[in-house]
Each structure stands twice: as C-alpha cells, then as structure tokens.
Design an enzyme around this catalytic site. Sequence first.
Site, PDB file in Angstrom:
ATOM      1  N   GLU A 160       0.824  -1.216   0.000  1.00 37.31           N
ATOM      2  CA  GLU A 160       0.000   0.000   0.000  1.00 37.31           C
ATOM      3  C   GLU A 160       0.853   1.259   0.000  1.00 37.31           C
ATOM      4  O   GLU A 160       0.533   2.234  -0.689  1.00 37.31           O
ATOM      5  CB  GLU A 160      -0.953  -0.013   1.186  1.00 37.31           C
ATOM      6  CG  GLU A 160      -2.068  -1.042   1.050  1.00 37.31           C
ATOM      7  CD  GLU A 160      -3.009  -1.048   2.253  1.00 37.31           C
ATOM      8  OE1 GLU A 160      -2.809  -0.228   3.177  1.00 37.31           O
ATOM      9  OE2 GLU A 160      -3.937  -1.876   2.263  1.00 37.31           O
ATOM     10  N   HIS A 193     -10.202   1.711   0.205  1.00 35.47           N
ATOM     11  CA  HIS A 193     -10.606   0.875   1.340  1.00 35.47           C
ATOM     12  C   HIS A 193     -12.124   0.656   1.404  1.00 35.47           C
ATOM     13  O   HIS A 193     -12.604  -0.084   2.262  1.00 35.47           O
ATOM     14  CB  HIS A 193     -10.108   1.481   2.653  1.00 35.47           C
ATOM     15  CG  HIS A 193      -8.669   1.181   2.931  1.00 35.47           C
ATOM     16  ND1 HIS A 193      -7.639   1.794   2.254  1.00 35.47           N
ATOM     17  CD2 HIS A 193      -8.072   0.314   3.798  1.00 35.47           C
ATOM     18  CE1 HIS A 193      -6.480   1.332   2.694  1.00 35.47           C
ATOM     19  NE2 HIS A 193      -6.718   0.433   3.623  1.00 35.47           N
TER      20      HIS A 193
END
Length: 312
Positions: A160, A193
């Site tokens: 990420e 997310h």
Amino acid sequence: MAEKEGILTEQMENAPGGLCWLSVLSCLLLACCYVGSLYVWRSDLPRDHPAVIKRRFTSVLIVSGLSPLFVWAWREFTAVRTVSPLLALLGIRLEGFISAIVLPLLLTMVLFLGPLMQLSMDSPWGFTDGVRVVLDPCFWTLCLSDMRWLRNQVVAPLTEELVFRACMLPMLVPCAGPSTAIFTCPLFFGVAHFHHVIELLRFRQGTLSGIFFSAVFQFSYTAVFGAYTAFIFIRTGHLMGPVLCHSFCNYMGFPAISTALEHPQRLIILSSYLMGVLLFFMLLFPLTDPSYYGTPTPVCTLTSSPSSLCFS
C-alpha cells in the site's frame, strides 16, 4: 542542478492542465488495479481465510511489483525530466536510510503514547518478559506462519505504501505541489478501502446503516493516516519510514479511547494520551527534518516552486 530545475519548471508551465489530468488519471488507474487484484479470485470464503489471503498475496504483489511502470510511463508521456533516478523517486535509496527507519517510527510511537501506556498496564508480561518473547525465534516463526499477521504487518503496509505513496506522490507533486499532494493522495487510499464494504455486505456482517457508518469512519481514518504517511514520504524521501509506521499502526489499531475512560488508571492513561498528542505536534517537523535524509528529497525536486515542506 539549477539548469535541470529550470527545464522542469518550464515543462510544467507549458502544459499544467494536461499534466494534472494525466497524473490524476494514472493514480486512479493504479488504485483500481490494486483493488481489482484482490477480486480476480472467485471464492465464497471470507477475506480472513488463509486460502483467500494467499491468493490475494499473489495478485497484489504482482500489481505492486509492476506499479513503478506507471510512474515510468507517466514520466515518458508527460516528458517530465527528473533530476533523480526512478528508484530514488520511489523512496528506494541509501542516503539517510538509518534515520528513515528510526525517526518516523519513533514519532509515530510518541503519538501512540497513551495506547502504549494502556497496553503496558494491561499486559500480564513484565518488560523483561516482553523482550524475551521478542528475541525468541519461535515467536517470529509463529508470526510468519500466520497469514493474517503477514497481511497486516508486512504485505499490506509494504504494497500500500509503495502504490499509494511512493508511486502516486511523484505523479501528483509536479501538478499540485507537495502541500496539496499530501491531502490529494490519501483520497485514492481512502476510497480504495471502500472495497471492505463489499465483504461486509456479501457476508451480512452487520446492518446496512452500521456497514455504511463503518465505511465512512474507515475512509476518514485511512485518509488522515494516508496524509500523515504522505507527509513523511515527502519530508524524508524514503519508502521504509511510511512502511514501518503503517505496520505499527496496523498492530496498534485505532486508539480505544472509550476503554481508557473506564480504566482504573484512567487519569494516568488520559494524561499519556494528551502528552503523546502534544509531543507529536512538537516533534513533527524536527524529526522529519529533510537534512537528516538528504536535502532536497528526490520527490521535492519535482516541484516547480519551492515549498517549506521540502526544507529544514
């Protein structure tokens, strides 16, 4: 050096609109590829099942490994000539490396002074017991065999931060500048997310309103956290600092303030919370001073106008 910066400034002034459009589109495409790689495997199992985690490791590591190509392609299409090599722009360099793995993590631990104090009070282990466990090879063998631990502490932080910070910020800084990029970059991270909502709805893990509230909260929290690690990346010019901070925050989780309010030693814990926040803001700029990491940091060489974030 000055001549190269002048060329960069001229390039940006000639085509700012096209540069911004292509930068945002590249970041959006990269975010979609990252999230999409999690769903290329068809399965009726929940996300925490070891088989699902292993499959997702494969696809997300492939996408993350290819993500620097997005930056390379963006640089070629925009004709932006950078002073630093590609790996340095991605925060992969040796200059200031020791400082980059120590100071940002220390700063983050200061912010979590309250939760750390609460954790130490509630832990059945003493300090020496904790050190003994950490130094025990069996402990790390157990951790490395746990797929959820590997995901939360290693793979997710590394991939990420590589994708949403190291690859996106070099594309956003020339267009928006360091300050604006810090708050723009986390929007891609926060929206990415939202895919957790799919999992919650699919397995009916809560009410619709509860799932929506959870998604909004997670977006807000990840966006704020993303801005913090973007700040660290720009100030230090290193990938490892944000990765370690990300891993530490995943381990700590969101501070359990409600539990702290009901704790028998709540006065000490709440004082630690307050002290941690105050110290964090006092040390935020001193501990991320670019002079510790090599001035200017590579990503800062991409901006057409000087920014206070890039200097001591």
